[in-house]
Write a protein that holds these residues in place. Structure first.
Motif, mmCIF file in Angstrom:
data_model
loop_
_atom_site.group_PDB
_atom_site.id
_atom_site.type_symbol
_atom_site.label_atom_id
_atom_site.label_comp_id
_atom_site.label_asym_id
_atom_site.label_seq_id
_atom_site.Cartn_x
_atom_site.Cartn_y
_atom_site.Cartn_z
ATOM 1 N N SER A 238 -4.302 5.898 -0.875
ATOM 2 C CA SER A 238 -4.543 4.718 -0.043
ATOM 3 C C SER A 238 -5.401 3.713 -0.805
ATOM 4 C CB SER A 238 -5.238 5.122 1.243
ATOM 5 O OG SER A 238 -5.568 3.967 1.976
ATOM 6 N N HIS B 44 11.756 8.480 -2.693
ATOM 7 C CA HIS B 44 10.443 9.075 -2.386
ATOM 8 C C HIS B 44 10.624 10.452 -1.758
ATOM 9 C CE1 HIS B 44 9.447 4.600 -1.909
ATOM 10 N NE2 HIS B 44 8.880 4.994 -3.031
ATOM 11 N N TYR C 11 0.603 9.109 -3.605
ATOM 12 C CA TYR C 11 0.587 7.859 -2.830
ATOM 13 C C TYR C 11 -0.787 7.629 -2.217
ATOM 14 C CZ TYR C 11 5.549 8.925 -3.270
ATOM 15 O OH TYR C 11 6.781 9.239 -3.772
ATOM 16 N N LEU D 92 9.862 4.122 3.739
ATOM 17 C CA LEU D 92 10.051 4.767 2.441
ATOM 18 C C LEU D 92 11.549 4.780 2.158
ATOM 19 C CD1 LEU D 92 9.854 8.622 2.854
ATOM 20 C CD2 LEU D 92 10.187 7.043 4.711
ATOM 21 N N ASP E 84 0.846 -1.194 0.000
ATOM 22 C CA ASP E 84 0.000 0.000 0.000
ATOM 23 C C ASP E 84 0.882 1.245 0.000
ATOM 24 O OD1 ASP E 84 -1.750 2.083 0.461
ATOM 25 O OD2 ASP E 84 -3.011 0.926 1.822
ATOM 26 N N ARG E 85 0.751 2.071 -1.051
ATOM 27 C CA ARG E 85 1.646 3.224 -1.175
ATOM 28 C C ARG E 85 1.326 4.340 -0.181
ATOM 29 N NH1 ARG E 85 4.611 3.491 -5.578
ATOM 30 N NH2 ARG E 85 4.255 5.643 -6.175
ATOM 31 N N PHE E 86 0.159 4.230 0.440
ATOM 32 C CA PHE E 86 -0.217 5.262 1.401
ATOM 33 C C PHE E 86 0.759 5.314 2.588
ATOM 34 C CE2 PHE E 86 -3.104 7.097 4.726
ATOM 35 C CZ PHE E 86 -3.290 8.314 4.108
ATOM 36 N N ILE F 198 3.862 5.411 2.368
ATOM 37 C CA ILE F 198 4.879 6.416 2.026
ATOM 38 C C ILE F 198 4.336 7.808 2.326
ATOM 39 C CG2 ILE F 198 6.260 7.369 0.135
ATOM 40 C CD1 ILE F 198 5.984 4.542 -1.176
ATOM 41 N N ALA F 199 3.043 8.006 1.983
ATOM 42 C CA ALA F 199 2.414 9.304 2.272
ATOM 43 C C ALA F 199 2.461 9.584 3.771
ATOM 44 C CB ALA F 199 0.971 9.311 1.763
#
Lengths: 461, 169
Positions: free
Chosen positions: A245, A433, A243, A429, A173-175, A177-178
């Motif tokens: 969710s 990023h 990024y 991360l 899940d790229r969230f 990184i957020a």
């Protein structure tokens, strides 16, 4: 000691000696010594063979021994009206340092009685469980707290809040990184908000105060708030776009209770009173440095903080700032600042260009070296430039704000700021990023900085 | 001030068991130095060769029942050594069969911080290792960031928050 450190120390020594042997006819002996100290400090601050705060106190030591009236070589300095050594030492307890000490004490009390955690819980609650709004809540809390506490301590606390959310997110899940970027970046930006938010602000305010220009706590907040708010909004927008969710709801665990012991209550009251007096400085005109002494004195009186907490205050940050301020003092006394300014044919540039250029340099420098050091190296030159009449067209306050705020906007590398270092260490991360979002925020921040300078600050001052 | 190299040592006379431990602990290898030994003597001699300025042993997993020196006795001997390398080292004894007297020795003289029964679940061992390494880094005030990715990150973040080991600059 590694070879790298040895080379750095060697370079610093050469930097110190170089002005003494070069034929710099327009510079006095005191100016040459001062230039040597400046070069050595810059090399040590950048390459860090010794900790940056150690370089700061070394600067003070050298100035006391080489550039004061009590110096053993005072007689050899010719026309130079050497100031008393206490002029350099006094930076250790000037009103800005006391202002920071007040901030440190408030933060120590808040951490001890978990006021900061409980405040973040209360503020986060209305943001619900949707990823986008949680992210917004996290960033707001982080920025607000880091305006009054250190950016690093705020980041550490908020990382503890996001780590369980990140751990619960599905694989890939790229969230995550957020989340991991939102905290350090919001803390870096939030530090801009108040005079005590982060040390570069102190360097700028001190430079103004020493020229007889007042910078009330609330005024600083008013000048920087538009940039901080729009910077945060831009960061939020970038993060949720880059990024997003994969989940509709996120588990945000916020448990805890405000402590109600008499000491905790006393802390809340003194904390609230201090912050209230700070943000209303314009109304009552009690200087913020004076107000800062309220918690410094009352916390130990009420036993809110004790020997243990007093000992673990970040005293080295005060040393770092004081040494930087002392260097600025010397650069004015010896005429080095003027001499450095005259090296560059500024007349060929418009004042606006000069101002804009200093903003770029501040951001770039702060990306690679400590923000305080970037401000310390640039502000004396910037102030002198304005004072010399070259900078007619923009106010000295605008110049100070430009460099101080710029120094908080360099955040594209893990080494840029301690909050960045914490975030990268979690492994959530990687540095690419951080670089990507950091560069964008640096650019957006720069545009906001120029907008603030030309559309707000220049019209007020 | 370079960050110390943190070691995890495993001492086990049965090769297949040693291999299993090393395999289960391999996730830590990116951040920590993982070393295996087949006897207490071998491990003891190897420790002598470490650099007190750069190396710290964070954790030792040691079998109790081994030919030659037994686990408890080896740990007691390490406990008496005054090497910086062994300062604060967390010692875990692997055993299915430690008697009453050996348990007393383990606590009173060997400074054992944990008993781990054999056999173990790999996940359990990883979590135990993570917890003990985190304990070590916090208790020994080692700058935690270089190791944070393999530690209990929430505890490290809270530790950083409460103790301010480093600051805005």
């Amino acid at each position: 000691m590694t070879k790298k450190h040895l080379i750095a120390i060697l370079l610093g020594t050469v930097g110190f000696l170089l002005p003494l042997v070069l034929p710099l006819e327009t510079l006095s002996l005191a100016g040459k010594i001062n230039l040597g100290i400046f070069l050595m400090a810059a090399i040590f601050w950048i390459l860090e063979p010794i900790p940056i705060y150690a370089t700061s106190v070394l600067v003070m030591l050298m100035q006391i021994f080489l550039l004061s009236a009590e110096s053993p070589i005072a007689g050899a300095l010719g026309d130079f009206q050497a100031p008393a050594y206490t002029l350099y030492l006094n930076t250790l307890a000037n009103s800005i340092i006391i202002l920071f000490l007040g901030g440190f004490v408030l933060a120590a009390g808040a951490v001890k009685y978990q006021l900061d955690r409980n405040l973040s819980r209360i503020i986060l609650k209305p943001f619900g469980t949707k990823p986008g709004s949680i992210l917004m809540g996290l960033m707001l809390v982080t920025a607000l707290l880091s305006g009054f506490m250190s950016n690093t301590a705020t980041t550490a606390m908020m990382m503890a809040v996001i780590l369980p959310i990140a751990a619960a997110a599905p694989e890939g899940d790229r969230f995550r990184i957020a989340l991991a970027l939102s905290i350090p970046f919001a803390a870096n930006i939030g530090g801009i908000l108040t005079p005590i938010g982060t040390p570069p602000n102190a360097i700028a305010i001190n430079a103004l105060v020493s020229r007889g220009i007042d910078m009330p706590f609330s005024s600083w907040m008013g000048y920087t708030a538009p940039l901080v708010i729009s910077g945060l909004a831009a960061l939020w927008f970038i993060l949720i776009r880059m990024y997003p969710s994969s989940q509709a709801r996120l588990p945000l665990q916020l448990e805890g209770k405000f402590q109600t012991s008499p000491k905790a209550i006393a802390l809340y009251v003194i904390f609230a009173l201090t912050v209230l007096l700070w943000v209303t400085e314009k109304l009552h005109e009690i200087p913020s440095g004076l107000v800062a002494f309220i918690p410094v004195a009352l916390f130990p009186v009420f036993g809110i903080i004790e020997r243990k907490e007093i000992r673990s205050l970040p005293w080295e940050v005060l040393w770092l700032m004081a040494g930087g301020m002392a260097l600025g003092v010397a650069m004015n006394q010896t005429g080095l600042a003027v001499w450095l300014v005259e090296l560059v044919p500024w007349a060929a540039m418009s004042p606006m260009m000069i101002l804009a250029a200093f903003g770029v340099v501040a951001i770039l420098l702060a990306t690679f070296i400590a923000n305080t050091v970037a401000a310390t190296l640039l502000i004396p030159i910037m102030m002198t430039l304005v004072g010399s009449g070259i900078g007619d067209g923009f106010a000295i306050q605008t110049a100070a704000l430009m460099v101080a705020v710029g120094a908080s906007l360099g955040m594209s590398l893990p080494i840029s700021t301690p909050p960045n270092a914490i975030a990268i260490s979690t492994g959530l991360l990687n540095s690419s990023h951080m670089l990507r979002v950091g560069v964008v925020i640096g650019l957006v921040g720069y545009v906001l900085l120029l907008a603030s300078a030309f559309l707000i600050w220049n019209l007020i001052f | 001030m370079n960050d110390p190299k943190l070691y995890i040592l495993c001492v086990e006379d049965e090769m297949d068991v040693l291999d299993a431990i090393l395999r289960d602990l391999s996730p830590f290898e990116s951040t920590f130095q993982l070393e295996g030994f087949s006897s207490a003597q071998e491990a003891g001699a190897w420790i002598d060769g470490l650099d007190p300025d750069a190396d710290r042993i964070a954790l030792i997993y040691c079998d109790h029942v081994m030919p030659g020196q037994r686990g408890v006795d080896f740990m007691s001997e390490l406990q008496r050594r005054e090497s910086v390398v062994l300062k604060g080292t967390c010692k875990v004894l692997f055993t299915g069969q430690a008697g009453h007297q050996e348990t007393i020795t383990a606590i009173n003289e060997a400074g054992i911080c944990h008993y781990q029964a054999k056999p173990w679940e790999p996940d359990e061992l990883v979590e135990l290792t993570r917890k003990l390494l985190t304990d070590f880094v916090i208790a020994e005030a080692i700058p935690p960031l270089p190791y944070m990715s393999q530690l209990d990150q929430k505890r490290i973040a809270e530790h950083l928050h409460e103790n301010n080991p480093f600051q805005d600059a």
